[in-house]
Design a protein around this motif. Sequence first.
Motif, PDB file in Angstrom:
ATOM      1  N   ALA A   5      -8.126   5.243   6.983  1.00 10.50           N
ATOM      2  CA  ALA A   5      -7.231   5.397   5.838  1.00 10.50           C
ATOM      3  C   ALA A   5      -5.896   4.696   6.062  1.00 10.50           C
ATOM      4  N   LEU A   6      -5.507   4.516   7.303  1.00  8.40           N
ATOM      5  CA  LEU A   6      -4.231   3.894   7.649  1.00  8.40           C
ATOM      6  C   LEU A   6      -4.517   2.817   8.680  1.00  8.40           C
TER       7      LEU A   6
ATOM      8  N   MET B 111       1.685   2.278 -10.568  1.00  2.00           N
ATOM      9  CA  MET B 111       1.422   2.753  -9.216  1.00  2.00           C
ATOM     10  C   MET B 111       0.152   2.081  -8.714  1.00  2.00           C
ATOM     11  N   ILE B 112       0.212   1.599  -7.490  1.00  4.28           N
ATOM     12  CA  ILE B 112      -0.909   0.924  -6.844  1.00  4.28           C
ATOM     13  C   ILE B 112      -1.452   1.823  -5.740  1.00  4.28           C
ATOM     14  N   ALA B 113      -2.760   1.799  -5.581  1.00  9.38           N
ATOM     15  CA  ALA B 113      -3.409   2.459  -4.452  1.00  9.38           C
ATOM     16  C   ALA B 113      -4.217   1.392  -3.724  1.00  9.38           C
ATOM     17  N   GLY B 114      -3.989   1.257  -2.433  1.00  6.43           N
ATOM     18  CA  GLY B 114      -4.781   0.372  -1.587  1.00  6.43           C
ATOM     19  C   GLY B 114      -5.680   1.247  -0.735  1.00  6.43           C
ATOM     20  N   ILE B 115      -6.985   1.188  -0.997  1.00  4.66           N
ATOM     21  CA  ILE B 115      -7.930   2.129  -0.396  1.00  4.66           C
ATOM     22  C   ILE B 115      -9.016   1.368   0.360  1.00  4.66           C
ATOM     23  N   GLU B 116      -9.319   1.819   1.570  1.00  6.65           N
ATOM     24  CA  GLU B 116     -10.445   1.233   2.293  1.00  6.65           C
ATOM     25  C   GLU B 116     -11.677   1.412   1.415  1.00  6.65           C
ATOM     26  N   SER B 117     -12.343   0.314   1.127  1.00 10.36           N
ATOM     27  CA  SER B 117     -13.398   0.306   0.103  1.00 10.36           C
ATOM     28  C   SER B 117     -14.509   1.317   0.324  1.00 10.36           C
TER      29      SER B 117
ATOM     30  N   LEU C 108     -10.460  -3.965   1.250  1.00  8.29           N
ATOM     31  CA  LEU C 108      -9.417  -3.178   0.605  1.00  8.29           C
ATOM     32  C   LEU C 108      -9.626  -3.194  -0.908  1.00  8.29           C
ATOM     33  N   THR C 109      -9.842  -2.014  -1.476  1.00  8.09           N
ATOM     34  CA  THR C 109      -9.937  -1.878  -2.932  1.00  8.09           C
ATOM     35  C   THR C 109      -8.551  -1.563  -3.466  1.00  8.09           C
ATOM     36  N   LEU C 110      -8.123  -2.344  -4.443  1.00 11.35           N
ATOM     37  CA  LEU C 110      -6.838  -2.112  -5.089  1.00 11.35           C
ATOM     38  C   LEU C 110      -7.089  -1.435  -6.426  1.00 11.35           C
ATOM     39  N   MET C 111      -6.346  -0.359  -6.676  1.00 11.44           N
ATOM     40  CA  MET C 111      -6.439   0.375  -7.933  1.00 11.44           C
ATOM     41  C   MET C 111      -5.036   0.477  -8.513  1.00 11.44           C
ATOM     42  N   ARG C 112      -4.950   0.542  -9.857  1.00  6.56           N
ATOM     43  CA  ARG C 112      -3.656   0.558 -10.520  1.00  6.56           C
ATOM     44  C   ARG C 112      -3.653   1.616 -11.621  1.00  6.56           C
ATOM     45  N   LEU C 113      -2.487   2.251 -11.781  1.00  3.68           N
ATOM     46  CA  LEU C 113      -2.262   3.203 -12.861  1.00  3.68           C
ATOM     47  C   LEU C 113      -0.974   2.830 -13.569  1.00  3.68           C
ATOM     48  N   SER C 114      -1.022   2.714 -14.889  1.00  2.88           N
ATOM     49  CA  SER C 114       0.201   2.545 -15.670  1.00  2.88           C
ATOM     50  C   SER C 114       0.910   3.888 -15.716  1.00  2.88           C
TER      51      SER C 114
END
Length: 185
Positions: free
Chosen positions: A37-38, A137-143, A176-182
Amino acid sequence: MVPIYEKREVVRVRPATTADGEAIRAIRNHAVATSTALWTDTRQSPADAAAWLAVHLARGSALVAETDGQGCESGESGEGSEIVGFAVYGPWRDLDGYRHTVENSVYVREGSQGLGIGRALLGALVDAARAAGHHSMIAGIESGNAPSVRLHRRFGFTEVGTVPEAGLKFGRWFDLTLMRLSLED
């Protein structure tokens, strides 16, 4: 407060304080040592952890989840309370053009995952970032971290891309999966 029925405890999310530093450092260092995760192998020293937390406290971007204990109802951490997770947001990139976009991090203590603590932390963190006037807001998550991807989807985050072999840990490359929220309605 969020009832955690499986453990017959109540978990409350509140702004972090300097006094929470060692509990946060312990959770973070456990993630460094045992998870993907880190993506670092360097554990935080007490001094490094205090400096890192001070930046978040000054920004108002650090939250903790604690089990119920004396004082939880009044907004104070009480005897018997135990920190079971933390969440922060910070700048996504250092350049001023990115100043309205933040990146989140949510960590739940080993043995407390799957009880709704991450959901409570992320919900409060999104609310805090909105209240602070951030745009996204961005989330960078191990896929391969399906629970984290699911958690973020529940809050409306959408996948915006995957960077293959973006990080190396434990001698393996990870995507790395990038996710975004407005954050604007």
